[in-house]
Design a protein around this motif. Structure first.
Motif, PDB file in Angstrom:
ATOM      1  N   HIS A  46      40.378  46.175  41.274  1.00 58.41           N
ATOM      2  CA  HIS A  46      41.662  46.884  41.279  1.00 58.41           C
ATOM      3  C   HIS A  46      42.763  46.047  40.614  1.00 58.41           C
ATOM      4  CE1 HIS A  46      44.196  50.197  42.280  1.00 58.41           C
ATOM      5  NE2 HIS A  46      45.041  49.444  42.950  1.00 58.41           N
ATOM      6  N   THR A  50      45.249  47.381  37.930  1.00 60.72           N
ATOM      7  CA  THR A  50      46.685  47.213  38.161  1.00 60.72           C
ATOM      8  C   THR A  50      47.387  46.657  36.921  1.00 60.72           C
ATOM      9  OG1 THR A  50      46.340  46.933  40.526  1.00 60.72           O
ATOM     10  CG2 THR A  50      48.368  45.991  39.617  1.00 60.72           C
ATOM     11  N   GLN A  53      47.620  49.423  34.520  1.00 66.73           N
ATOM     12  CA  GLN A  53      48.645  50.381  34.962  1.00 66.73           C
ATOM     13  C   GLN A  53      50.042  49.889  34.585  1.00 66.73           C
ATOM     14  OE1 GLN A  53      47.860  50.525  39.150  1.00 66.73           O
ATOM     15  NE2 GLN A  53      46.062  51.848  38.933  1.00 66.73           N
ATOM     16  N   GLU A 105      48.896  50.730  48.679  1.00 66.01           N
ATOM     17  CA  GLU A 105      48.316  51.808  47.859  1.00 66.01           C
ATOM     18  C   GLU A 105      49.019  53.135  48.139  1.00 66.01           C
ATOM     19  OE1 GLU A 105      46.417  51.322  45.333  1.00 66.01           O
ATOM     20  OE2 GLU A 105      46.224  49.214  45.854  1.00 66.01           O
TER      21      GLU A 105
HETATM   22 FE    FE Z   1      47.056  50.178  43.440  1.00 64.94          FE
END
Ligand code: FE
Ligand code: MG
Length: 168
Positions: A46, A50, A53, A105
């Protein structure tokens, strides 16, 4: 009064700062985890998402004519929140880390749902699609953590009972 476009820009900057904070938290947590390889591996996966993102949100800001350089004050604000959530340096660190991650999250999920609605409102389809794609990743991470919470808790308690290093 702010226009919808200005609100969208503000919220994109908030999301960018949020991803920067997520990167710091996930990276710190992964570094500290020694005895929970499954959790560590998912957090590292993740962490990669991230970073991507953060770049995707930055692209939305730039494409809309904004500057990602004004994120610093927002980052500071979110840092404070995240530090409050952080369970580091406590005896049940891994459990607190799972709790904080799950909570974080959900802040991300809410943020991207807001951004999707705002992007739709101003007719920015590219930003809407980007945020929809990120939302899928945040929901997947939240769902994984939710499913793993009992196992993480059980492993922590059993390791502590067996008198082995349990906290992280
Ligand atoms: Fe996240
Ligand atoms: Mg994220």
């Amino acid at each position: 009064m702010m226009t919808a476009e200005e609100n969208l820009m503000d919220w994109l900057r908030d999301a960018h700062a949020m991803e920067e904070q997520a990167e710091k938290m996930l990276s710190a947590t992964a570094d500290r985890l020694k005895n929970y390889p499954v959790l560590k591996e998912r957090i590292l996966a993740h962490l990669d998402q991230t970073r991507q993102q953060g770049r995707q949100v930055r692209e939305c800001i730039v494409r809309r004519g904004g500057s990602p350089s004004t994120v610093k004050d927002v980052a500071a604000r979110i840092t404070a929140t995240a530090q409050g959530l952080s369970g580091m340096f406590v005896a049940d660190e891994v459990v607190k880390a799972a709790l904080s991650s799950y909570t974080f999250e959900h802040m991300e999920i809410a943020s991207y749902r807001i951004l999707i609605a705002a992007a739709r409102e101003v007719g920015d389809e590219a930003t809407q699609r980007t945020c929809e794609a990120i939302l899928v990743e945040e929901e997947a991470m939240a769902a994984w953590l939710l499913e793993q919470l009992p196992a993480i808790t059980q492993q922590f308690l059993q390791r502590r009972k067996a008198d082995v290093t349990a906290k992280h």
